[in-house]
Design an enzyme around this catalytic site. Structure first.
Site, PDB file in Angstrom:
ATOM      1  N   ASP A  81       0.886  -1.163   0.000  1.00 29.41           N
ATOM      2  CA  ASP A  81       0.000   0.000   0.000  1.00 29.41           C
ATOM      3  C   ASP A  81       0.926   1.215   0.000  1.00 29.41           C
ATOM      4  OD1 ASP A  81      -1.643   2.126   0.602  1.00 29.41           O
ATOM      5  OD2 ASP A  81      -2.292   1.358   2.561  1.00 29.41           O
ATOM      6  N   LYS A  86       2.904  11.030  -3.452  1.00 25.13           N
ATOM      7  CA  LYS A  86       1.838  10.363  -4.208  1.00 25.13           C
ATOM      8  C   LYS A  86       0.922  11.382  -4.902  1.00 25.13           C
ATOM      9  CE  LYS A  86      -1.757   6.849  -3.436  1.00 25.13           C
ATOM     10  NZ  LYS A  86      -2.282   5.925  -2.410  1.00 25.13           N
ATOM     11  N   GLU A 142      -7.301   0.451  -4.580  1.00 19.58           N
ATOM     12  CA  GLU A 142      -7.323   0.354  -3.116  1.00 19.58           C
ATOM     13  C   GLU A 142      -8.670  -0.184  -2.590  1.00 19.58           C
ATOM     14  OE1 GLU A 142      -6.031   4.291  -2.081  1.00 19.58           O
ATOM     15  OE2 GLU A 142      -4.013   3.886  -2.819  1.00 19.58           O
ATOM     16  N   ASP A 150     -12.882   5.557   2.798  1.00 17.80           N
ATOM     17  CA  ASP A 150     -11.461   5.580   3.155  1.00 17.80           C
ATOM     18  C   ASP A 150     -11.053   6.983   3.606  1.00 17.80           C
ATOM     19  OD1 ASP A 150      -8.693   5.609   3.235  1.00 17.80           O
ATOM     20  OD2 ASP A 150      -8.406   4.557   1.334  1.00 17.80           O
TER      21      ASP A 150
END
Ligand code: AMP
Length: 628
Positions: free
Chosen positions: A25, A88, A188, A212
């Site tokens: 992850d 990211k 994800e 999330d």
């Protein structure tokens, strides 16, 4: 077609049973690595600290060392210029894409040609987000190798469901650069659903919401899962909303009530950091207790759960509004959702859980089963799911369905002989994908489309499958034609490549029969080569990109001088010419950092004149208006 497992060390095709494939992850705030041990997914702890979460932070120390994770995080406030976080957010992005968030980053992001991918400057070196992410992946790989006491060369990496082709490809490249053969990029929310067994191929199709909420970002995804297929129906989110905002709400509360000194907070870094830490501790504690209190520099700091919940209510409200939008896009109602998966450290906050349950309150249709899936560490869920996916790919989970996939990437040649991947390897087939291109020369009427297969950055190192010429493009200035290149692979693995100029409608198609299928040993060989040459390939790619960009800027500079000579004083013109010649010199060499540095110097010097020219154009347009 099937997944071909190979041993990167020996270059042999492996027995799938003996393989360890890790799941990673690669997060905005934290990253984790996991694997399946005796049939169960498990997070690999960092040797030494025993922590599962590795902060996605890099520190470039004065002595040349690069620190990763908790060690690097310490320098965020102390030495922000050399401490890279949230990389990211930059993956696969151009400066134009992130311009509005520029101030969020404490480090230097290069502002040159807004069309090209961002670069980050640390001291006198230029890094791409891919290179920086590769450093994080490398650290995770090393942790795993230390703990498992064996080489780790294959991985599944997760990305947000909304990541586009560029961002997915950037993530693959980062994996490769870290010495990993990236078997698959997984969404994800799909990974999170796998953890809860929601992907059982025998179960009837069901709709699942994955909520999330991490440290800095919020994502809501609505999936339909059935027959082993995970389809993302819709996604929404806020890339600047997360647990960090909860911390800031507490700090603001303390500042407003006089518990902390607001001016001191902004001026004294160490004090600011201590308050931030106290706020995060308070927040975490309030997930289990009703109140929190501590003392900091002789002052009493306290907050109750009720107060905290009142502070974060608008933030939670915003996530719920986004859930509503995601449902609307998927054309569903809350009661259509059969399970809600909670992901991310911030879903530990009871008020968050409560709000999500209330919103999806009618969700519990699943024969009395609890629909809320939150029993595992919510910040580990995605990594555990990635590990499960990896285990399926390794052939250890015989119950899971593996769909037919492309064994190698397929793409076309672009400027400078670079491979532009259109269908990444391990993509499920049948599939239809397209990407838009344009011309690079004024009046161009033909475009050669050369199709390649392979994982290397330069087409010369890949396998050519065929080429054709799209002719009859009406002459237009460079950059205006819209040429869509479509790759269509049917269920039998036959590839059709179509090029179409959208403005005129002219098109050309080539059919490439299944001859692009290669024997497993040859595929294995190609994969091995791509990992072995990843570093040098990436360096050549970066150099070619820097050169292309420099040539483009040199051309635009000449055009600009010809058009706006009147607003450039003689000395400035001489300086622009000098900087341009310097850049031309650098382009002839092969030092990408030098090209980038000179590119930046030219851009920095020329920027004020570009603004002047823009003002002039606007003024003249206004004059024109008044005269009418
Ligand atoms: P993630 O990005 O998923 O690792 O989530 C990190 C966020 O979760 C940070 O903002 C943490 O402060 C927050 N977090 C971690 N543990 C807790 C907890 N027990 N209660 C509330 N927030 C937490």
């Amino acid at each position: 077609m099937a997944i071909v497992p190979i041993n990167m060390q020996k270059g042999t095709v492996n027995d799938p049973e003996s393989e360890i494939i890790v799941g990673i992850d690669l997060g905005t705030t934290n990253s984790l690595i996991a694997y399946v041990k005796d049939g169960k997914p498990e997070v690999i702890k960092t040797p030494g600290t025993g922590a599962a979460l590795v902060p996605s932070v890099l520190y470039f120390a004065p002595d040349g060392r690069i620190l990763v994770g908790d060690e690097a995080k310490k320098y965020l406030l102390e030495d922000p210029k050399n401490t890279i976080f949230s990389v990211k957010r930059l993956m696969g992005k151009s400066f134009g894409d992130i311009r509005q968030f520029k101030d969020f980053f404490g480090y230097q992001i290069i502002d040159d040609d807004t069309e090209s991918l961002v670069k980050i400057r640390v001291k006198d070196k230029f890094y791409t987000p891919v290179e920086l992410s590769a450093l994080i992946l490398k650290a995770l790989k090393q942790h795993a190798e230390q703990v498992l006491n064996r080489p780790v060369t294959k991985a599944v990496i997760t990305v947000p469901a909304y990541f586009n082709d560029n961002q997915r490809q950037a993530t693959r490249d980062a994996g490769k650069l870290a010495g990993l053969d990236v078997l698959r990029i997984v969404n994800e929310p799909t990974a999170a659903s796998l953890v809860y067994g929601l992907g059982d191929p025998d179960a009837p199709a069901r709709k699942v919401a994955v909520y999330d909420l991490g440290g800095g970002t919020f994502d809501i995804s609505i999936l339909e899962i059935g027959g082993g297929i995970y389809e993302v129906l819709s996604t929404h989110g806020d890339t600047f909303l997360g647990g960090d905002d909860f911390d800031r709400a507490i700090i603001r509360h303390w500042a407003e009530t006089g518990a902390v000194d607001a001016t001191h907070l902004n001026q004294d870094k160490a004090y600011g950091q201590a308050v931030r830490l106290a706020a995060e501790t308070a927040k975490k504690q309030l997930s289990d207790t009703q109140d929190f209190s501590t003392t900091l520099q002789g002052k009493h700091l306290s907050i109750t759960r009720d107060q905290f919940e009142a502070l974060i209510r608008p933030l939670i409200r915003r996530t719920i509004d986004l859930c509503g939008l995601a449902l609307k896009d998927a054309k569903l109602n809350p009661e259509d959702i059969e399970a809600i998966v909670l992901v991310g450290g911030s879903t530990r906050v009871p008020a968050v859980k409560q709000a999500v349950t209330t919103f999806f309150k009618k969700a519990d249709k699943s024969s009395g089963n609890k629909a809320l899936k939150d029993y595992i560490h919510p910040d580990e869920t995605v990594a555990l799911g990635a590990a499960i996916q990896a285990d399926i790919l390794a052939g250890n989970n015989k119950n899971a369905l593996l769909l037919d996939i492309t064994p190698l990437s397929l793409g076309i040649e672009t400027i400078g002989g670079l491979m532009d991947v259109i269908v990444p390897r391990n993509t499920k087939i049948p599939i239809k994908v397209g990407r838009e291109y344009t011309t690079s020369v004024d009046g161009q009427t033909k475009l050669k489309v050369a199709v390649y297969q392979g994982e290397r950055q330069l087409v010369k190192d890949n396998r050519k499958l065929g080429e054709f010429i799209l002719s009859g493009i009406p002459p237009m200035p460079a950059g205006i034609p819209k040429i869509e290149i479509g790759f269509i692979i049917d269920a039998d693995g036959v590839l059709n490549v179509r090029a179409r100029e959208k403005r005129s409608g002219i098109e050309q198609t080539v059919r490439i029969r299944s001859q692009y299928g290669l024997p497993p040993e040859q595929i294995a060989q190609m994969l091995k080569e791509s990992v072995r040459h990843a570093k040098e390939d990436m360096a050549v790619k970066a150099l070619l990109e820097a050169r292309n960009e420099a040539k483009h800027v040199i051309q635009s500079t000449d055009k600009f001088i010809a058009q706006h000579r009147d607003i450039i004083p003689d000395e400035a013109l001489a300086e622009i010419q000098r900087l341009k010649e310097n850049l031309q010199d650098a382009v002839r060499g092969d030092d990408k950092d030098l090209i980038n540095a000179r590119l930046q110097a030219l851009n920095d010097f020329a920027a004020p004149f570009a603004h002047l020219a823009m003002d002039k154009v606007v003024r003249e347009a206004m004059k024109g208006k008044k005269a009418k």
